[in-house]
Enzyme design. Sequence first.
Site, mmCIF file in Angstrom:
data_model
loop_
_atom_site.group_PDB
_atom_site.id
_atom_site.type_symbol
_atom_site.label_atom_id
_atom_site.label_comp_id
_atom_site.label_asym_id
_atom_site.label_seq_id
_atom_site.Cartn_x
_atom_site.Cartn_y
_atom_site.Cartn_z
ATOM 1 N N HIS A 198 13.986 26.770 105.923
ATOM 2 C CA HIS A 198 14.719 25.523 106.218
ATOM 3 C C HIS A 198 13.985 24.690 107.271
ATOM 4 O O HIS A 198 14.065 24.997 108.458
ATOM 5 C CB HIS A 198 16.137 25.847 106.695
ATOM 6 N N SER A 217 39.678 -0.528 118.805
ATOM 7 C CA SER A 217 40.422 0.515 119.518
ATOM 8 C C SER A 217 39.833 0.779 120.894
ATOM 9 O O SER A 217 40.462 1.428 121.727
ATOM 10 C CB SER A 217 40.379 1.804 118.711
ATOM 11 N N GLY A 218 38.613 0.307 121.112
ATOM 12 C CA GLY A 218 37.943 0.627 122.373
ATOM 13 C C GLY A 218 36.985 1.792 122.191
ATOM 14 O O GLY A 218 36.150 2.055 123.043
ATOM 15 N N GLY A 219 37.086 2.490 121.081
ATOM 16 C CA GLY A 219 36.175 3.588 120.777
ATOM 17 C C GLY A 219 34.828 3.043 120.299
ATOM 18 O O GLY A 219 34.699 1.855 120.019
ATOM 19 N N VAL A 220 33.857 3.949 120.185
ATOM 20 C CA VAL A 220 32.504 3.484 119.877
ATOM 21 C C VAL A 220 32.402 2.889 118.463
ATOM 22 O O VAL A 220 31.767 1.855 118.266
ATOM 23 C CB VAL A 220 31.448 4.607 120.120
ATOM 24 N N ASP A 221 33.060 3.496 117.476
ATOM 25 C CA ASP A 221 32.864 3.029 116.098
ATOM 26 C C ASP A 221 33.397 1.617 115.882
ATOM 27 O O ASP A 221 32.691 0.744 115.365
ATOM 28 C CB ASP A 221 33.539 3.984 115.101
ATOM 29 N N SER A 222 34.654 1.390 116.284
ATOM 30 C CA SER A 222 35.200 0.055 116.052
ATOM 31 C C SER A 222 34.509 -0.969 116.942
ATOM 32 O O SER A 222 34.322 -2.123 116.552
ATOM 33 C CB SER A 222 36.715 0.034 116.251
ATOM 34 N N SER A 223 34.064 -0.558 118.130
ATOM 35 C CA SER A 223 33.378 -1.502 119.024
ATOM 36 C C SER A 223 32.034 -1.926 118.445
ATOM 37 O O SER A 223 31.680 -3.107 118.470
ATOM 38 C CB SER A 223 33.143 -0.874 120.399
ATOM 39 N N LYS A 238 26.928 9.247 113.569
ATOM 40 C CA LYS A 238 27.429 8.856 114.891
ATOM 41 C C LYS A 238 26.299 8.518 115.885
ATOM 42 O O LYS A 238 26.370 7.517 116.609
ATOM 43 C CB LYS A 238 28.264 9.999 115.468
#
Length: 519
Positions: free
Chosen positions: A174, A228-234, A375
Amino acid sequence: MSTAPRETIIVLDFGSQYSQLIARRIRELEVYCEMFPYHTPFERLERLNPVGYILSGGPASVYADSAPHVSEQILNAGKPILGICYGMQLFAYHLGGKVEPGAKREYGQTSLTITKKASPLFAPLSATELSVWMSHGDKVTALPDGFEPLAASPNAPYAAIGNAERKFYGLQFHPEVTHTPLGKEILRAFAYQVCGCSGGWTAQNFIEESIERIREQVGSGQVVCALSGGVDSSVAAALLHRAIGDQLTCIFVNNGLLRKNEPAQVEQTFRAEMHAKLVAVDAEQTFLDALADVTDPEQKRKIIGEKFVRIFEAEAEKLGKVDFLAQGTLYPDVIESANRDSNDPAAKIKTHHNVGGLPEDMALQLIEPLRYLFKDEVRKVGEALGLPPHIVWRHPFPGPGLAVRTLGAITKSRLDTLREADAIFIEELWNSGWYHKTSQTFAVLLPVQSVGVMGDGRTYSNVIALRAVTTDDFMTANWAHLPVELLSRVSSRIVNEVAGVNRVVYDITSKPPATIEWE
Ligand code: XMP
């Protein structure tokens, strides 16, 4: 949104736990890579015009009745193929070679001797003896016509094989795991030497391509986005704002269940610095009223989800005509949905509502600018877009927020106690350099009181539990071995600075058997 950036390598997933890792490694090499279930129709894959295929490992044996197979169309597509473990056994079997059960399973670290250093797969490497990670039962015992051995391990004479003319290569080990230290260089050789990639898939390029795609998709339409203040939506919002400016309206609902200063930080970043159109709704009291006397965790989640949807809908309605709903869906969600629907290859990839369940019936088209990113890539894009570190590097935060960290009844005063303790913990983690070394860290307010002695007096007050975990996928997690001095400092600051707390405990349970959150 399916227009792929140029140069794409496709990973076909045959069920290995490492499949996603292969895609991530290729992307780290600045080559775009997508992963599909092994049975994805060939026409669907070729729409991306891939420059090469990687067949992943998998738990099956090629002779098993239910073994997943690779389509002849892929083998005959005239494109380079790299088979890893089961992937190599699979093409060897299909091309007339022989695969047999090994006398013993080979699992773990082993040494590999490269016997054909001139092969494009190994030529760029600095060594001929490598440490590699094996995990297999079956092995290739006879090569198909046109193939030659390239490397051997003590237990596998055909640990690497190749057919330079067809550009087919197979590895029994691998290369995608960190236990194969030169594995990334082998993948680099496959992408650049064998597939002829020129690279350059970077956060900056992603942003430029996305902006073009978003403008094309949106036209003169209006987009609404739940922030939301989170990384993804920001990051999704920042990217959309860069692309379409005032055609984007962000809706931020302060449900009173956020961490200390979070609402202010979101407003500061998006309204004051980015000048984005932001509707900030202060719904703290609405949520507190709805949660009064509720102690059951699932009940809390349900109430918060429903309230959020109602408030979001009402705000979106006020905006007039809206055409698109933007979401920060990430690639692992997309992969998970595709795999879950694997009995129906044509099944549409499901939409994930990562902001606590958005309205299903809003008749809006979805726009998901991050749906092909992992992410860590989202964070790189966030940095390249100029978002501040406390947003880009923020640990994941559950939709129901502090409601599931305030065990028992939720009141403003209990939430405030938790917020103060949590802020101290997070501040100390940042200051000590430990924030980045953990995946999720937070404080929990327990529903018990404990006896203490402060000064000359007896106290009977709250207990705070600290939780810090390390994890790659949040499905399993280890408790973080934070330095004792750090824990000691956090504990002493919390009992001294947060009124009503006289005891701090540290959670040393992994997941499983515990979960990351306490509720
Ligand atoms: P658990 O506690 O299940 O958490 O080990 C795994 C990850 O999921 C997050 N989590 C949630 N996120 N709504 C969310 O949006 C929820 O109800 C929820 N519950 C847990 C948790 O924070 C962790 O990152």
